[in-house]
Design a protein around this motif. Sequence first.
Motif, PDB file in Angstrom:
ATOM      1  N   ALA A 213     -34.155 -22.197  17.520  1.00 23.56           N
ATOM      2  CA  ALA A 213     -34.043 -21.349  16.335  1.00 23.56           C
ATOM      3  C   ALA A 213     -32.646 -20.766  16.316  1.00 23.56           C
ATOM      4  O   ALA A 213     -32.356 -19.793  17.015  1.00 23.56           O
ATOM      5  CB  ALA A 213     -35.095 -20.248  16.352  1.00 23.56           C
ATOM      6  N   LEU A 217     -34.364 -16.707  12.596  1.00 18.89           N
ATOM      7  CA  LEU A 217     -35.449 -15.744  12.773  1.00 18.89           C
ATOM      8  C   LEU A 217     -35.286 -14.536  11.857  1.00 18.89           C
ATOM      9  O   LEU A 217     -36.275 -13.904  11.472  1.00 18.89           O
ATOM     10  CB  LEU A 217     -35.511 -15.277  14.233  1.00 18.89           C
ATOM     11  N   GLN A 218     -34.051 -14.224  11.481  1.00 13.47           N
ATOM     12  CA  GLN A 218     -33.798 -13.070  10.630  1.00 13.47           C
ATOM     13  C   GLN A 218     -34.317 -13.258   9.205  1.00 13.47           C
ATOM     14  O   GLN A 218     -34.440 -12.283   8.466  1.00 13.47           O
ATOM     15  CB  GLN A 218     -32.305 -12.734  10.605  1.00 13.47           C
ATOM     16  N   LEU A 220     -37.304 -14.855   8.527  1.00 11.51           N
ATOM     17  CA  LEU A 220     -38.756 -15.063   8.531  1.00 11.51           C
ATOM     18  C   LEU A 220     -39.486 -13.755   8.278  1.00 11.51           C
ATOM     19  O   LEU A 220     -39.105 -12.699   8.786  1.00 11.51           O
ATOM     20  CB  LEU A 220     -39.198 -15.648   9.873  1.00 11.51           C
ATOM     21  N   ASP A 223     -42.500 -12.133  12.813  1.00 17.08           N
ATOM     22  CA  ASP A 223     -41.615 -12.247  13.965  1.00 17.08           C
ATOM     23  C   ASP A 223     -41.928 -13.518  14.741  1.00 17.08           C
ATOM     24  O   ASP A 223     -42.914 -14.220  14.470  1.00 17.08           O
ATOM     25  CB  ASP A 223     -41.700 -11.007  14.855  1.00 17.08           C
ATOM     26  N   LEU A 224     -41.080 -13.852  15.711  1.00 13.76           N
ATOM     27  CA  LEU A 224     -41.239 -15.108  16.444  1.00 13.76           C
ATOM     28  C   LEU A 224     -42.557 -15.165  17.200  1.00 13.76           C
ATOM     29  O   LEU A 224     -43.269 -16.177  17.146  1.00 13.76           O
ATOM     30  CB  LEU A 224     -40.075 -15.304  17.413  1.00 13.76           C
ATOM     31  N   ILE A 240     -33.117 -19.564  21.502  1.00  5.30           N
ATOM     32  CA  ILE A 240     -32.895 -18.667  20.371  1.00  5.30           C
ATOM     33  C   ILE A 240     -31.405 -18.353  20.335  1.00  5.30           C
ATOM     34  O   ILE A 240     -30.836 -17.891  21.327  1.00  5.30           O
ATOM     35  CB  ILE A 240     -33.695 -17.357  20.536  1.00  5.30           C
ATOM     36  N   THR A 243     -28.945 -14.483  16.691  1.00  2.00           N
ATOM     37  CA  THR A 243     -30.007 -13.642  16.146  1.00  2.00           C
ATOM     38  C   THR A 243     -29.573 -12.179  16.181  1.00  2.00           C
ATOM     39  O   THR A 243     -29.173 -11.681  17.235  1.00  2.00           O
ATOM     40  CB  THR A 243     -31.301 -13.817  16.964  1.00  2.00           C
ATOM     41  N   ARG A 265     -34.046  -9.623   8.616  1.00  2.00           N
ATOM     42  CA  ARG A 265     -34.661  -8.914   9.742  1.00  2.00           C
ATOM     43  C   ARG A 265     -33.640  -8.665  10.852  1.00  2.00           C
ATOM     44  O   ARG A 265     -32.921  -9.581  11.272  1.00  2.00           O
ATOM     45  CB  ARG A 265     -35.826  -9.740  10.306  1.00  2.00           C
ATOM     46  N   SER A 267     -34.171  -7.542  14.531  1.00  3.31           N
ATOM     47  CA  SER A 267     -35.266  -7.303  15.463  1.00  3.31           C
ATOM     48  C   SER A 267     -34.887  -6.288  16.530  1.00  3.31           C
ATOM     49  O   SER A 267     -33.738  -6.249  16.980  1.00  3.31           O
ATOM     50  CB  SER A 267     -35.682  -8.613  16.143  1.00  3.31           C
ATOM     51  N   PHE A 272     -39.032  -7.443  21.042  1.00  5.77           N
ATOM     52  CA  PHE A 272     -38.904  -8.897  20.905  1.00  5.77           C
ATOM     53  C   PHE A 272     -39.145  -9.583  22.250  1.00  5.77           C
ATOM     54  O   PHE A 272     -39.929 -10.543  22.346  1.00  5.77           O
ATOM     55  CB  PHE A 272     -37.506  -9.229  20.383  1.00  5.77           C
TER      56      PHE A 272
END
Length: 340
Positions: A213, A217-218, A220, A223-224, A240, A243, A265, A267, A272
Amino acid sequence: MAASPTGAPRQDSATIAARPVVLPVCENCLDLSRSAFIAYRREDVGAQRKRIRRILDEICELPVISLFARPLARRRFRAHRRGNAYFGAYASFAEAKRDVPQGKPADYNTEAAADLYTHRQQCVEASDYPALFWLKHFLDKGARRIFDMGGHVGLSYYAFAHLIDYPGDLHWQVHDLPRVMEKGRQLADERGVASTLEFVDREQASGCDVFMAKGVLQYLECDLAGFLRTLAVLPRQLLINLTPMHPQQTCFTLQNIGVAVCPYRISGEPQFIADLQALGYRLVERWEHHDRAVRIPFEPQASIDRYLGYCFVLDGAQTADASTETRVNLMQSAACGANP
């Protein structure tokens, strides 16, 4: 003029000082020097402009001035056309989405988004090397099915191929937005790699060897860890990269990259990591990207000064320390400018 001990005429210091010094001249060196000076001046001017803009932004955020400056900043954010711009701090993805300016797409499922970043197929960016290093390590250990979440049209697949040799039985799967995947399938057909590079639904991530990823992820809504819980079988390894992480809490903002304005996002790093550890993952390595930041006008508590990357391994999945030789080879490629 007196003679020297060797019999040659002695030259006094005044004569020597008056004589012009002639140095060898290399036209190529002069051209390079001029180019370097011009590039330096451009960077210097660009840095000065950024400093001036930062000072003006800080002035605008003073308590009284901000009452008048905030509406102007929002208008400037809406009209943004190049690069990344951010505005607002929100408690949830849904709250941020409700504040997307009218007339702007609220996601990147557009033709324009599908055509972004095409230059990244041809080179490995500096920020890619940590993930590239660990991917090569996992491939050497037998990983064959890669799931590339948010992999656009296969950018990492094409770029990494310039530096590592893929095994013949590699299966690289990409999931992205529908229009982006459509463009990716066309490109894979044109390049004759459709048997290796596939564009699939995100449920296909179940049981993959490596879940990648990069910078996705930001975008989505979940969250993951929440996404991974929906899979029948957890991926064995997680890579990852790029991010945005906040040192304390999760928050949301809006990002404008010109073609769309989307909820974004940021996180909270402690939660996380804790959520992934609760699923059985072990943190192997963490790295930082200090060339990336998110500065949100009037929201210093939500702004961050770096992006992060991680390598996680599912407990029980067989792995080994990556060899020093592999690290050295990849670092030499980066230092020697191996990017095509």
